[in-house]
Design a protein around this motif. Structure first.
Motif: not given
Ligand code: SF4
Ligand code: SF4
Length: 273
Positions: A85-97
Motif C-alpha cells: 500500500y501507499r501511505r499518505e506521504d507517498g511511501l510504498v510499504i509491504v504489509d508484513p502480515v
C-alpha cells in the motif's frame, strides 16, 4: 508527498548508505512497517558500480538504486488484499502480515527492488525508514548518512527545480517513481593531443566535437597533460577537429562513436604547419 533526489554526480561510492540501511533493518523488527532484513541476500539500498571508458581514460559511475516508491506501482497492482500500500506521504510499504506467501510481488517490481525472505515467507524492500519518520526523523537513515549530499529526501514542493531537471529510471514503464535522478551517466569521449616528433603533449589545443547526426558541436581545450574530455554527451557518431597555433588542423572522424560505449580516442597527433 515525499520524494527522494539522487545526484549521481555527487556519489563517490562510499556505500555508507548501504551500511546504515543494514544497521537499521538487519535483525530489527519494525512491524508493522517492516520485518527484520536478513543478514545476506537483500539490498534495500544498493550502489551499482560501472566502469566506463578504456585505459587510461577510465571513470567509474556509482548509481544508488532503491525502491522507487512508484505512484503507479506494479508491486501494488499484483498484491492481493492490499498487501502493498501507499501511505499518505507517498511511501510504498509491504504489509508484513498480508504479504505472507505472495512471492509474485517480488517478480512484479521492474527495478529489482523487492526481495523474498525465504525464512519469513514474505516480500521485503526499502520502507523509506517510515518507522523513523513516524518517530520524528525528517529523513531516512541512508539520506542522513550521505556526507556528499548525493541523497536528499523531502516534500515534492521543495524540489521543483530537481523535478524539472531530473530523470526517472525506466520512464517508459509509467511507474511514476518518487525518486528523481540527477546527472545519470550519459557517454564521454576522452583523448590527448600531442606532437609526436617533439614527444610533447600540446597544451591549450582547441578541440571541437561535432555530432554527425544533429550537426551540434561543442568545444574544449586540452589541459596541462594534453588531455581533453567531453562528458555527459549523447550516444552518437562524432567528428573531432583539433586546432593549435603553429600546427595543421586535424579532423578525426573514423570510429569516433559512443553508440555502444564511452570512448577513449587515444592520442591525436598534430604536425607543424
Ligand atoms: Fe553515494 Fe552517498 Fe551512498 Fe556514499 S552514502 S555511496 S556518496 S549515495
Ligand atoms: Fe514497488 Fe518496485 Fe516500484 Fe518499489 S520500485 S514501489 S518495489 S514496483
Amino acid at each position: 508527498m515525499k520524494m527522494f533526489v539522487i545526484d549521481v554526480a555527487k556519489c563517490v561510492g562510499c556505500r555508507s548508505c548501504e551500511i546504515v540501511c543494514k544497521d537499521e533493518h538487519v535483525d530489527n523488527d519494525w512491524s508493522p512497517i517492516a520485518l527484520p532484513q536478513p543478514d545476506t541476500g537483500q539490498h534495500w539500498m544498493t550502489v551499482k558500480e560501472k566502469e566506463r571508458g578504456q585505459v587510461p581514460k577510465v571513470t567509474v559511475a556509482y548509481t544508488p538504486i532503491m525502491c522507487q516508491h512508484c505512484k503507479n506501482a506494479p508491486c501494488m497492482a499484483v498484491a492481493k488484499d492490499g498487501a502493498v500500500y501507499r501511505r499518505e506521504d507517498g511511501l510504498v510499504i509491504v504489509d508484513p502480515v498480508k504479504a505472507k506467501g505472495q512471492k509474485e510481488i517480488v517478480e512484479a517490481c521492474p527495478y529489482g527492488a523487492m526481495f523474498w525472505n525465504e525464512e519469513l515467507d514474505v516480500a521485503q524492500k526499502c520502507t523509506g525508514c517510515a518507522h523513523l519518520l513516524d518517530d520524528g526523523w525528517t529523513v531516512p537513515r541512508c539520506v542522513d548518512a550521505c556526507a556528499h549530499d548525493a541523497l536528499r529526501f523531502g516534500d515534492e514542493e521543495d524540489f521543483a527545480e530537481e523535478l524539472a531537471a531530473g530523470e526517472l529510471l525506466k520512464p517508459e514503464l509509467n511507474t511514476q517513481p518518487s525518486v528523481i535522478y540527477l546527472n545519470l551517466p550519459k557517454r564521454f569521449i576522452g583523448g590527448e593531443v600531442a606532437d609526436l616528433e617533439k614527444e610533447e603533449v600540446i597544451i591549450g589545443a582547441k578541440v571541437t566535437l561535432t555530432n554527425l547526426e544533429t550537426g551540434e558541436s561543442m568545444e574544449t581545450t586540452t589541459d596541462w597533460f594534453g588531455d581533453f574530455w567531453f562528458k555527459q554527451i549523447p550516444a552518437a557518431e562524432y567528428a573531432i577537429t583539433v586546432e593549435a597555433e603553429g600546427y595543421r588542423t586535424r579532423e578525426v572522424k573514423d570510429f569516433v562513436s559512443t553508440v555502444e560505449k564511452d570512448l577513449n580516442v587515444g592520442t591525436i597527433a598534430l604536425y607543424e604547419a
